[in-house]
Enzyme design. Sequence first.
Site, PDB file in Angstrom:
ATOM      1  N   ARG A  88     -36.243  -8.068   1.387  1.00 36.89           N
ATOM      2  CA  ARG A  88     -37.283  -7.240   1.978  1.00 36.89           C
ATOM      3  C   ARG A  88     -36.703  -6.151   2.878  1.00 36.89           C
ATOM      4  O   ARG A  88     -37.443  -5.417   3.505  1.00 36.89           O
ATOM      5  CB  ARG A  88     -38.207  -8.134   2.806  1.00 36.89           C
ATOM      6  N   ARG A 172     -47.816  -4.388   8.828  1.00 39.11           N
ATOM      7  CA  ARG A 172     -47.109  -4.806   7.611  1.00 39.11           C
ATOM      8  C   ARG A 172     -46.836  -3.617   6.692  1.00 39.11           C
ATOM      9  O   ARG A 172     -45.781  -3.533   6.078  1.00 39.11           O
ATOM     10  CB  ARG A 172     -47.918  -5.884   6.878  1.00 39.11           C
TER      11      ARG A 172
HETATM   12  P1  ADP Z   1     -47.222  -9.780   1.593  1.00 40.43           P
HETATM   13  O1  ADP Z   1     -46.259  -9.313   0.562  1.00 40.43           O
HETATM   14  O2  ADP Z   1     -48.627  -9.804   1.110  1.00 40.43           O
HETATM   15  O3  ADP Z   1     -47.042  -9.075   2.898  1.00 40.43           O
HETATM   16  P2  ADP Z   1     -45.827 -12.362   1.851  1.00 40.43           P
HETATM   17  O4  ADP Z   1     -46.520 -13.625   1.663  1.00 40.43           O
HETATM   18  O5  ADP Z   1     -44.751 -11.968   0.893  1.00 40.43           O
HETATM   19  O6  ADP Z   1     -46.963 -11.278   1.946  1.00 40.43           O
HETATM   20  O7  ADP Z   1     -45.156 -12.350   3.319  1.00 40.43           O
HETATM   21  C1  ADP Z   1     -45.880 -12.637   4.483  1.00 40.43           C
HETATM   22  C2  ADP Z   1     -44.976 -12.526   5.722  1.00 40.43           C
HETATM   23  O8  ADP Z   1     -43.872 -13.459   5.603  1.00 40.43           O
HETATM   24  C3  ADP Z   1     -44.284 -11.179   5.928  1.00 40.43           C
HETATM   25  O9  ADP Z   1     -45.125 -10.248   6.570  1.00 40.43           O
HETATM   26  C4  ADP Z   1     -43.085 -11.606   6.789  1.00 40.43           C
HETATM   27  O10 ADP Z   1     -43.459 -11.841   8.126  1.00 40.43           O
HETATM   28  C5  ADP Z   1     -42.684 -12.936   6.195  1.00 40.43           C
HETATM   29  N1  ADP Z   1     -41.662 -12.765   5.141  1.00 40.43           N
HETATM   30  C6  ADP Z   1     -41.811 -13.005   3.816  1.00 40.43           C
HETATM   31  N2  ADP Z   1     -40.677 -12.722   3.139  1.00 40.43           N
HETATM   32  C7  ADP Z   1     -39.787 -12.268   4.073  1.00 40.43           C
HETATM   33  C8  ADP Z   1     -38.448 -11.789   4.030  1.00 40.43           C
HETATM   34  N3  ADP Z   1     -37.756 -11.699   2.896  1.00 40.43           N
HETATM   35  N4  ADP Z   1     -37.850 -11.422   5.198  1.00 40.43           N
HETATM   36  C9  ADP Z   1     -38.488 -11.502   6.346  1.00 40.43           C
HETATM   37  N5  ADP Z   1     -39.762 -11.919   6.462  1.00 40.43           N
HETATM   38  C10 ADP Z   1     -40.411 -12.296   5.350  1.00 40.43           C
END
Ligand code: ADP
Length: 216
Positions: A88, A172
């Site tokens: 990410r 986000r």
């Molecule tokens: P979306 O893509 O709808 O924002 P996710 O379920 O993928 O939702 O992620 C929700 C939250 O989980 C993110 O906003 C972040 O806080 C955390 N998160 C998920 N994947 C990562 C990652 N690779 N690195 C850091 N935080 C993450």
Amino acid sequence: MRIVLVGPPGAGKGTQATRLAEKLRIPHISTGDLFRANISRQTELGKLAKSYMDAGNLVPDEVTIAMAKDRMEQSDAEGGFLLDGFPRNVSQAGALDELLQTEGIKLDAVLDLEAPEDEVVKRIAGRRVCRKDSAHVFHVTYSPPKQEGVCDVCGGELYQRDDDSESTVRTRLEVYHTQTEPIIDYYRAQGLVVTISAMGPVDEVTARALEALSGK
Ligand code: ADP
């Protein structure tokens, strides 16, 4: 196949990942789901992750990378995987490269789901997720459950994710633009990116994705 899925929150990554993983017979690895599972089990990792997630920020790289690595090293991921939500940021992408390199494997494709900002905001505001299985996702107007608040698939309770509130969604999206979008250029330089529109019916988007991936 080894695939990374990217796209803004609300683009439908989870929905498409579940379907694509099934079709391609590879495990769907979602760092968001892994964090949420830790939160519901009240693990130390879950407690740490929750504060960042609720604010719409990224969980620190150190714990995220360790968790993703651990999951990717499980035996079901040997023949391939679909990563959803990881990497990410550019530093996570570098860590993934290192991990793949040590194992002597490569990514086949990075699937970039594109959706306009006003649409993703609408999708997130109406999203309802099943407490029993986060793969069961509904939308109050676009794909409502037969009975309000109840999952059609398993009868679980539907709830709104804590980070789906309007103010958190803005953070986000901002985090997506500043931290996640740069990985698209990083992977484009490796010739891995296929971009598709995430607009239209779910089935059509899946068909579009499979078509785009078949070239890889
Ligand atoms: P979306 O893509 O709808 O924002 P996710 O379920 O993928 O939702 O992620 C929700 C939250 O989980 C993110 O906003 C972040 O806080 C955390 N998160 C998920 N994947 C990562 C990652 N690779 N690195 C850091 N935080 C993450």
